[in-house]
Design a protein around this motif. Sequence first.
Motif, PDB file in Angstrom:
ATOM      1  N   THR A   1     -16.945  25.498  -9.333  1.00  0.00           N
ATOM      2  CA  THR A   1     -15.770  26.604  -9.215  1.00  0.00           C
ATOM      3  C   THR A   1     -14.432  26.061  -8.234  1.00  0.00           C
ATOM      4  OG1 THR A   1     -17.923  28.326  -8.950  1.00  0.00           O
ATOM      5  CG2 THR A   1     -15.523  28.795  -8.074  1.00  0.00           C
ATOM      6  N   ARG A   2     -14.505  25.296  -7.235  1.00  0.00           N
ATOM      7  CA  ARG A   2     -13.403  25.073  -6.672  1.00  0.00           C
ATOM      8  C   ARG A   2     -12.671  23.714  -7.197  1.00  0.00           C
ATOM      9  NH1 ARG A   2     -14.001  26.291  -0.225  1.00  0.00           N
ATOM     10  NH2 ARG A   2     -14.353  28.633  -0.581  1.00  0.00           N
ATOM     11  N   ALA A   3     -13.562  22.842  -8.087  1.00  0.00           N
ATOM     12  CA  ALA A   3     -12.872  22.146  -8.767  1.00  0.00           C
ATOM     13  C   ALA A   3     -12.010  22.590 -10.042  1.00  0.00           C
ATOM     14  CB  ALA A   3     -14.028  21.028  -9.330  1.00  0.00           C
ATOM     15  N   TYR A   4     -12.667  23.574 -10.691  1.00  0.00           N
ATOM     16  CA  TYR A   4     -12.165  24.392 -11.748  1.00  0.00           C
ATOM     17  C   TYR A   4     -10.728  24.913 -11.319  1.00  0.00           C
ATOM     18  CZ  TYR A   4     -10.835  27.597 -15.410  1.00  0.00           C
ATOM     19  OH  TYR A   4     -10.134  28.427 -16.238  1.00  0.00           O
ATOM     20  N   HIS A   5     -10.686  25.649 -10.131  1.00  0.00           N
ATOM     21  CA  HIS A   5      -9.522  26.269  -9.568  1.00  0.00           C
ATOM     22  C   HIS A   5      -8.340  25.188  -9.308  1.00  0.00           C
ATOM     23  CE1 HIS A   5     -11.171  30.037  -9.792  1.00  0.00           C
ATOM     24  NE2 HIS A   5     -11.965  29.895  -8.762  1.00  0.00           N
ATOM     25  N   LEU A   6      -8.868  23.912  -8.627  1.00  0.00           N
ATOM     26  CA  LEU A   6      -7.739  22.932  -8.163  1.00  0.00           C
ATOM     27  C   LEU A   6      -7.152  22.537  -9.726  1.00  0.00           C
ATOM     28  CD1 LEU A   6      -9.668  20.976  -5.473  1.00  0.00           C
ATOM     29  CD2 LEU A   6      -7.660  22.696  -5.233  1.00  0.00           C
ATOM     30  N   LEU A   7      -8.210  22.182 -10.412  1.00  0.00           N
ATOM     31  CA  LEU A   7      -7.161  21.857 -11.898  1.00  0.00           C
ATOM     32  C   LEU A   7      -6.520  22.775 -12.563  1.00  0.00           C
ATOM     33  CD1 LEU A   7     -10.557  20.069 -13.345  1.00  0.00           C
ATOM     34  CD2 LEU A   7      -8.581  18.866 -12.666  1.00  0.00           C
ATOM     35  N   ALA A   8      -6.809  24.091 -12.370  1.00  0.00           N
ATOM     36  CA  ALA A   8      -6.021  25.141 -12.796  1.00  0.00           C
ATOM     37  C   ALA A   8      -4.695  25.370 -12.264  1.00  0.00           C
ATOM     38  CB  ALA A   8      -6.745  26.221 -13.111  1.00  0.00           C
ATOM     39  N   LEU A   9      -4.645  25.036 -10.880  1.00  0.00           N
ATOM     40  CA  LEU A   9      -3.297  25.001 -10.391  1.00  0.00           C
ATOM     41  C   LEU A   9      -2.326  24.069 -10.836  1.00  0.00           C
ATOM     42  CD1 LEU A   9      -4.557  25.713  -6.680  1.00  0.00           C
ATOM     43  CD2 LEU A   9      -3.057  27.368  -8.011  1.00  0.00           C
ATOM     44  N   ARG A  10      -0.962  24.610 -10.837  1.00  0.00           N
ATOM     45  CA  ARG A  10      -0.097  23.763 -11.591  1.00  0.00           C
ATOM     46  C   ARG A  10       0.744  22.673 -11.057  1.00  0.00           C
ATOM     47  NH1 ARG A  10      -2.357  23.201 -15.609  1.00  0.00           N
ATOM     48  NH2 ARG A  10      -2.901  24.895 -17.074  1.00  0.00           N
ATOM     49  N   THR A  11       0.792  22.542  -9.670  1.00  0.00           N
ATOM     50  CA  THR A  11       1.294  21.706  -9.051  1.00  0.00           C
ATOM     51  C   THR A  11       0.545  20.931  -7.859  1.00  0.00           C
ATOM     52  OG1 THR A  11       2.059  23.158  -7.252  1.00  0.00           O
ATOM     53  CG2 THR A  11       3.661  22.821  -9.238  1.00  0.00           C
ATOM     54  N   PHE A  12       0.735  19.557  -7.657  1.00  0.00           N
ATOM     55  CA  PHE A  12       0.073  18.838  -6.567  1.00  0.00           C
ATOM     56  C   PHE A  12       0.265  19.608  -5.129  1.00  0.00           C
ATOM     57  CE2 PHE A  12       0.357  15.891  -3.144  1.00  0.00           C
ATOM     58  CZ  PHE A  12      -1.027  15.040  -3.189  1.00  0.00           C
ATOM     59  N   THR A  13       1.274  20.238  -5.144  1.00  0.00           N
ATOM     60  CA  THR A  13       1.671  20.750  -3.671  1.00  0.00           C
ATOM     61  C   THR A  13       0.639  22.016  -3.712  1.00  0.00           C
ATOM     62  OG1 THR A  13       3.945  20.098  -3.758  1.00  0.00           O
ATOM     63  CG2 THR A  13       3.282  22.102  -2.292  1.00  0.00           C
ATOM     64  N   ALA A  14       0.677  22.739  -4.524  1.00  0.00           N
ATOM     65  CA  ALA A  14      -0.510  24.019  -4.467  1.00  0.00           C
ATOM     66  C   ALA A  14      -1.780  23.549  -4.525  1.00  0.00           C
ATOM     67  CB  ALA A  14      -0.174  24.698  -5.895  1.00  0.00           C
TER      68      ALA A  14
END
Length: 455
Positions: free
Chosen positions: A382-395
């Motif tokens: 779940t958390r890996a999916y969310h991280l991949l979906a976020l559009r910037t490295f900063t986020a």
Amino acid sequence: MERTKILIVGGGFAGVECARGLERGLQPHEAEISLVTPASYELYLPLLPQVAAGVLTPQSVAPPLRRVLRRTGIVPGMVVGIDTRDRVCVIRLISGELVNRRYDKLVLTPGSVTRSFDIPGLDEHARGMKTLAEAAYVRDHVIAQLDLACASHDEKEREGRLQFVVVGGGYAGTETVACLQRLTNAAAKRYPRLDPTQVKWHLLDVAPKLMPELGDKLGRRAMKILQSRGTHVSLGVSVAKAEEDTITLTDNRVLPSRTLIWTAGVAASPLIGTLDAETWKGRLIVNSDLTVPGCEGVLALGDAAAVPDLAKGDGAVCPPTAQHASRQGQHAARNLIAALRGMATTPYRHKDLGLVVDLGGTDAVARPLGFEMSGLPAQAVTRAYHLLALRTFTARFRTVANWGLNALTGDDFLRTGFLSRRPATLRDMEATDAYVTPERARELAEGQSGRGGQP
């Protein structure tokens, strides 16, 4: 040669992905790309419950558009009317000023709003979880109830302030109650005059099952996790009437409560209802290549469009999920580029990759590619999916840092005072009453001159 004016309405998953695709695929001299949105960020909706619970900061789930997009012009406002005959959009800027914007190609991605019903008191007393402002308000409100309950010597008042009701047993409602209950369970221990067992959470849904899209096994698992924490789950039940300090349910129970969080589904943006175009359950009917029948030069996608789901077939339409919206945005960009260069467009087709549900802590349920998972493995996915979906490295960095800090130190239970003296109604927070009729849009388009260099 004059550049093609491409106007994208909405800065959500579909609109931003379309703009990104156009920037990659078109040269600056080929098109002028503009995106109309009242916000200066791309909101990652699936993590809003964690913002409301204070696990994540707002910046973690709202990457600035100017980090995501390089040469797309950002128009700070919202489209309130469209004249498809003369190809003009009427925009209400964040200053309140009305301006016109002409287009050659229009991409409609206005998204959705919280779906409400004709229930007495709902608009006045229900709070949504669809925007960053709503998540911030809900957090302040929930902590305020703990503060006020601790300060009160009236047992009846304390009971009402410590009872919270969430309506909607889908993805948003389940995660909202899971995250906020963890917040109140931890916070109540810091109040010397509060008994943590007095804090009660209710999750209601008219459906007979919790999160039916996950399947029976995972739906039961999620419900068991919530119930083990003390959440009262009532299925086949909804709200009959909402008042300032009581909520009446359809099974005639009356709950003393001052908190009603409404997540009972979404409806297409009211902008769709202002168009002279055919709809299906409020969503704009589109062709498989995302074009709108009868509207030359207009594409529609995301939550506001009924896009045929060719992967399922049998006349199905794509569900209003972030996964489909993002991929439709990418596909719309490819089709726009093809159309501008005289090539054939292609139909949208995407097989759903599954759902992930973060229940806080080490609890999660997930069904990636049809595989059912729960516990720590599901939480990792779940958390890996969310991280991949976020559009910037900063986020992504902020999100990981927030998760780590929260796991090590817990939460700080503070109120920011956000809108403390103003009720956060669904109408105000989501601007559902801001739109005009096609006739009024045409009048405004004819009566005003364009802005921002538009003829």
